[in-house]
Enzyme design. Sequence first.
Site, PDB file in Angstrom:
ATOM      1  N   ASP A  67       0.818  -1.203   0.000  1.00  0.00           N
ATOM      2  CA  ASP A  67       0.000   0.000   0.000  1.00  0.00           C
ATOM      3  C   ASP A  67       0.855   1.258   0.000  1.00  0.00           C
ATOM      4  OD1 ASP A  67       0.957  -0.234   2.659  1.00  0.00           O
ATOM      5  OD2 ASP A  67      -0.919  -1.128   3.319  1.00  0.00           O
ATOM      6  N   HIS A 138      -7.163  -5.259  10.353  1.00  0.00           N
ATOM      7  CA  HIS A 138      -6.916  -4.927   8.951  1.00  0.00           C
ATOM      8  C   HIS A 138      -5.583  -5.520   8.487  1.00  0.00           C
ATOM      9  CE1 HIS A 138      -4.710  -1.118  10.360  1.00  0.00           C
ATOM     10  NE2 HIS A 138      -3.828  -1.692   9.556  1.00  0.00           N
ATOM     11  N   GLU A 143      -9.717  -2.311   5.505  1.00  0.00           N
ATOM     12  CA  GLU A 143     -10.344  -2.011   6.787  1.00  0.00           C
ATOM     13  C   GLU A 143     -11.610  -2.847   6.988  1.00  0.00           C
ATOM     14  OE1 GLU A 143      -8.962  -0.206   8.947  1.00  0.00           O
ATOM     15  OE2 GLU A 143      -7.862   1.472   8.072  1.00  0.00           O
TER      16      GLU A 143
END
Length: 248
Positions: A67, A138, A143
């Site tokens: 990410d 998470h 999430e």
Amino acid sequence: MRIYQEADYDAMSRRTAAIIAAEVIRKPDCVLGLATGSTPVGSYRQLVAWQQEGLLSFGTVTTVNLDEYRGLGPDHEQSYRHFMRVNLFDQVDIRPDRTYLPDGLAADPEAECRRYDALVESLGGTDLQLLGMGHNGHIGFNEPGTAFIRETHVVDLTRSTIEANARFFQKKEEVPRQAITMGVGTIMSARRVLVAVSGADKAEAVRRAFCGPITPEVPASILQLHRDVVLVGDVAALSGMREEGVFQ
């Protein structure tokens, strides 16, 4: 699932690093999925030491990160590209053009998500995907929600995640409110998943992820369906699983 219970954070980090190093030695041109945050720092430090001692080489390794914050460029000191350079990339012999993260400054974030999925697919997926776990379960920035999202996507960060990451910024208001993250489908396509956890504050999340129902309310619970998961945790982080009788 294989579980390694280690005495403390340092031992957990060494075990995690050893599993990553073994993959690199076994397959020198492997594709590693990497994670950021405080948990893997010790493992990266150990990998750097072993590489500098000549025990392994990252020269033909390719990496893809989970990410990146939206709105942060690669040179921002809190970007995940910067994190990876400081903690691993700049200290080992990996080629910069073999290290990939989502572009947090992409003008078209949806197109960037599609590009990133295509990139991972073009590499043949990841041989080993390293994951940490948030207090809310998470993985990456997937999430808790009402559904598992398979593809790389833009996510609105929850209050708990923003608060957890605020320690890395001068002010909580500076923490980005969105990120681009691999989806659970991309994570689950890894041939092996390595989960590293440390601390009593992660014990409940670990218990819910591996002893509770599979639900998008606990994103990490999807890992129960993966064919090859290795969980490495210290005594405190695995205390909830011991209470469930998973192991002694």
